[in-house]
Write an enzyme that holds these catalytic residues in place. Sequence first.
Site, PDB file in Angstrom:
ATOM      1  N   ASP A  31       0.834  -1.206   0.000  1.00 26.51           N
ATOM      2  CA  ASP A  31       0.000   0.000   0.000  1.00 26.51           C
ATOM      3  C   ASP A  31       0.867   1.254   0.000  1.00 26.51           C
ATOM      4  OD1 ASP A  31      -2.175  -1.610   0.040  1.00 26.51           O
ATOM      5  OD2 ASP A  31      -2.679  -1.288   2.161  1.00 26.51           O
TER       6      ASP A  31
ATOM      7  N   ASP B 260       0.777   4.173  -2.805  1.00 24.26           N
ATOM      8  CA  ASP B 260       0.476   5.563  -2.442  1.00 24.26           C
ATOM      9  C   ASP B 260       1.578   6.509  -2.910  1.00 24.26           C
ATOM     10  OD1 ASP B 260      -1.871   4.757  -1.301  1.00 24.26           O
ATOM     11  OD2 ASP B 260      -1.089   4.709   0.755  1.00 24.26           O
TER      12      ASP B 260
ATOM     13  N   SER C 170     -36.910  -0.868 -19.562  1.00 25.70           N
ATOM     14  CA  SER C 170     -37.171  -1.689 -18.379  1.00 25.70           C
ATOM     15  C   SER C 170     -37.572  -3.094 -18.833  1.00 25.70           C
ATOM     16  CB  SER C 170     -38.289  -1.066 -17.542  1.00 25.70           C
ATOM     17  OG  SER C 170     -39.453  -0.906 -18.343  1.00 25.70           O
TER      18      SER C 170
ATOM     19  N   GLU D 149     -28.944 -14.070 -14.853  1.00 28.64           N
ATOM     20  CA  GLU D 149     -28.104 -13.150 -14.071  1.00 28.64           C
ATOM     21  C   GLU D 149     -28.881 -12.674 -12.853  1.00 28.64           C
ATOM     22  OE1 GLU D 149     -25.908 -10.932 -17.839  1.00 28.64           O
ATOM     23  OE2 GLU D 149     -27.854 -10.229 -17.161  1.00 28.64           O
TER      24      GLU D 149
ATOM     25  N   LYS E  93     -30.576 -10.072 -10.478  1.00 28.27           N
ATOM     26  CA  LYS E  93     -31.182  -8.744 -10.668  1.00 28.27           C
ATOM     27  C   LYS E  93     -30.782  -7.881  -9.474  1.00 28.27           C
ATOM     28  CE  LYS E  93     -35.528  -6.441 -11.729  1.00 28.27           C
ATOM     29  NZ  LYS E  93     -35.391  -5.382 -10.713  1.00 28.27           N
TER      30      LYS E  93
ATOM     31  N   ASP F 189     -30.151  -4.838  -6.994  1.00 28.12           N
ATOM     32  CA  ASP F 189     -30.980  -3.696  -6.589  1.00 28.12           C
ATOM     33  C   ASP F 189     -30.101  -2.466  -6.439  1.00 28.12           C
ATOM     34  OD1 ASP F 189     -33.190  -2.272  -5.867  1.00 28.12           O
ATOM     35  OD2 ASP F 189     -33.174  -2.900  -3.777  1.00 28.12           O
TER      36      ASP F 189
ATOM     37  N   ARG G 100     -29.840   6.294 -16.026  1.00 30.17           N
ATOM     38  CA  ARG G 100     -30.889   5.783 -16.907  1.00 30.17           C
ATOM     39  C   ARG G 100     -31.900   6.870 -17.244  1.00 30.17           C
ATOM     40  NH1 ARG G 100     -36.052   3.818 -16.622  1.00 30.17           N
ATOM     41  NH2 ARG G 100     -36.555   2.135 -18.085  1.00 30.17           N
TER      42      ARG G 100
ATOM     43  N   TYR H 242     -23.140  -5.556 -17.006  1.00 32.62           N
ATOM     44  CA  TYR H 242     -23.948  -6.696 -17.430  1.00 32.62           C
ATOM     45  C   TYR H 242     -24.377  -6.682 -18.891  1.00 32.62           C
ATOM     46  CZ  TYR H 242     -27.710  -3.337 -16.475  1.00 32.62           C
ATOM     47  OH  TYR H 242     -28.501  -2.218 -16.453  1.00 32.62           O
TER      48      TYR H 242
ATOM     49  N   LYS I  35     -39.064 -12.156 -10.206  1.00 33.89           N
ATOM     50  CA  LYS I  35     -38.925 -11.515  -8.904  1.00 33.89           C
ATOM     51  C   LYS I  35     -39.226 -12.529  -7.798  1.00 33.89           C
ATOM     52  CE  LYS I  35     -38.518  -7.459  -8.723  1.00 33.89           C
ATOM     53  NZ  LYS I  35     -39.414  -6.330  -9.027  1.00 33.89           N
TER      54      LYS I  35
ATOM     55  N   CYS J 206     -62.137  16.009   4.248  1.00 31.87           N
ATOM     56  CA  CYS J 206     -60.705  16.117   3.936  1.00 31.87           C
ATOM     57  C   CYS J 206     -59.935  16.494   5.199  1.00 31.87           C
ATOM     58  CB  CYS J 206     -60.492  17.183   2.854  1.00 31.87           C
ATOM     59  SG  CYS J 206     -58.748  17.552   2.539  1.00 31.87           S
TER      60      CYS J 206
ATOM     61  N   CYS K  40     -58.611  20.360   4.520  1.00 32.22           N
ATOM     62  CA  CYS K  40     -59.462  21.544   4.310  1.00 32.22           C
ATOM     63  C   CYS K  40     -60.900  21.320   4.741  1.00 32.22           C
ATOM     64  CB  CYS K  40     -59.417  21.983   2.843  1.00 32.22           C
ATOM     65  SG  CYS K  40     -60.179  20.808   1.698  1.00 32.22           S
TER      66      CYS K  40
ATOM     67  N   CYS L 140     -60.834  14.482  -2.252  1.00 33.26           N
ATOM     68  CA  CYS L 140     -61.214  15.834  -1.857  1.00 33.26           C
ATOM     69  C   CYS L 140     -61.428  16.620  -3.152  1.00 33.26           C
ATOM     70  CB  CYS L 140     -60.129  16.489  -1.013  1.00 33.26           C
ATOM     71  SG  CYS L 140     -60.409  18.262  -0.751  1.00 33.26           S
TER      72      CYS L 140
ATOM     73  N   CYS M  15     -57.371  23.398  -1.668  1.00 31.18           N
ATOM     74  CA  CYS M  15     -56.846  22.459  -0.669  1.00 31.18           C
ATOM     75  C   CYS M  15     -55.320  22.518  -0.709  1.00 31.18           C
ATOM     76  CB  CYS M  15     -57.347  21.042  -0.967  1.00 31.18           C
ATOM     77  SG  CYS M  15     -56.788  19.797   0.207  1.00 31.18           S
TER      78      CYS M  15
END
Length: 670
Positions: free
Chosen positions: A35, A39, A84, A114, A116, A118, A137, A226, A313, A407, A410, A425, A431
């Site tokens: 290291d 550096d 998508s 593959e 998916k 998150d 995206r 990917y 999913k 509501c 209001c 409402c 409102c």
Amino acid sequence: MTPATDPVQEINELTQRINYLNYQYYQNSISEVSDFEFDQLLKRLQDLEEQYPDLRQPNSPTQRVGGSITKNFETVHHTWPMLSLGNTYSEEDLREFDNRVRKAIGEQVEYVCEQKFDGVAISLKYENGNFVQGATRGDGTRGDNITANVRTIRDVPLQVHGQDYPELFEVRGEVFLPLPVFEQLNAEREEAGDQLLANPRNAASGTLKQQDSAIVAYRKLGCFSYSFHSDKPVFDTHSESLEAIHRWGFKVSNTWRKCESVEEVLAYIKEWETRRFELPIATDGVVVKVNSYALQQELGYTSKSPRWAIAYKYPAMSAATQLLGIQYQVGRTGAVTPVALLQPVTLAGTVVKRASVHNANEIQRLDLRLGDTVYVEKGGEIIPKITGVDVTKRPADSIEIVYPTECPACQTPLVRLEGEAHFYCPNEKGCEPQLLAKMEHFISRKAMNVDELGPKTLEQLYKAGFVNNVADLYDLMFDQLANLERMGEKSANNILNSLEKSKQSPFDRVLFALGIRLVGSTVAKKLTEQFPDLQALRGATYEELIAVNEIGGRIANSIIAYFQDPEHVAIVERLQAAGLKFKSEKEVLVLESDKLEGKTFVISGVFESISREELQQLIQAHGGKVVSSISAKLNYLVAGAKMGPAKLEKATKLGIAILSEEDFLSMIRE
């Protein structure tokens, strides 16, 4: 390494050496130097670049540490749309996808599975092996240019390794905040008394939009690549491209697998249902892709997603906790939505305190009562919702929930439209939550993207009487802004500049920003493609509106009702006078000839000297029309290499004229 006397040579040698060491360390887990030595090399390069700033290379490894400040992210258009994927939660749907694929292109189909991940989807552009642009995206066709921030991600090569890459190409990836880093950041924020980050995905998304790239570098984002895109065919299969980009220095998750059948796909899905929790990033499913690029082109796309891929999913994770109360929120359409207040519970790595109950029908269906023990799931691993009640644990003093008749903001009596689950409402022009929500929607990123103006400032402006609708935003004066609490001259100018910049937003975004009920961003695009300006849209009849693809009767009636309201018309006319774009800027197709007038074409396969997009443009430029499917009415099939056998067989059976690439080009040259 012996320092060179020539600074150009030394900078080149140091850059190459450090890039190589980074590649060995991050891609191959090999530490060739200590290291301290690394550096020292990096510090020497930084010193030389400070001494000779003109010699700093665009992709110098010193850029990994960040430091550049970006006040505004410019919008860039994606060369290839970032679509998508269609989703499924069942084995039955996955088998149906496989049946559709094999029916269209034949029985011999190989898939790639593959994880998916998150995270946040990103596109990475390269020229001559050098990283030149990173973009979010966005809406799929255009995103934000975040190149400076992407340079700090060590999984993204600034220079590609090897020699077998094309001159221009793009790689897609998923940026993520590793779970250990997320936990460390939250520990630091908790110690400092700062608000905790909600979850790794949101933290990664927020990090990528940081204006200071040094903060991005500190957060140590990761990126799994990917997919690969280029103008000309480079690989025959998706799996070959994954192997190549890994060889070039991109980080590709080793969790992908080739599968010869849907049974192998299902086995992969079952295997990773529990193994996925061993990964350094949250995953919520599996992406299944047809491996052959030629067959992908054969299958094509819908308006929203590719027909050759699907996302499976996993079932949402669930937890039990106590319902403490119900809070009622008023949205921009006036819908009054109940939100459950919960005893905090950890779910899928995050602490959940609130959950959606949807509407009054759902409260009645669940027989929900205050004090109940309820089951909470994360729909799609993102939005918590109550899915059930453990009545065996219901306390004797549980309280029945009575839905309000007025509501909560209001006190206007609520109404319920026939066929709808929500109470509304009707006081849309008086409102406060509705008025503020309409303006927040208008300035949001997917709409007008007035990024310097936030909800709190909007509320201040509303309470001060400066804005009551979206048109008032463009009448704001410097003094009105500068005199607000916690607002200085610089911030006031930034807001005015951001409002001015928003006037360049295209017609479809302006239409979406108006907040017409049932008109989302996709519907707005379809409307502006059919009706090129405001006058045409306002004058459209019910029949003309429902003739537009995916526009039904409810949407048509909502648009007509909106433009029949004098106050709405007045606001739109003020926005038009302020300089907002209410006219499409579609390129007018210039006809080169009418040689192909009245002729229809299907394009299939891979071509040597021309891309499919260029073929389509040529057909249209000479008066022809490109269609997606083969029928008896079709005139020509333009067939390239590796086209699917199903289309070729059908065209031959119907007696359709089949043209090679050269046949077609000769036809328009004659």
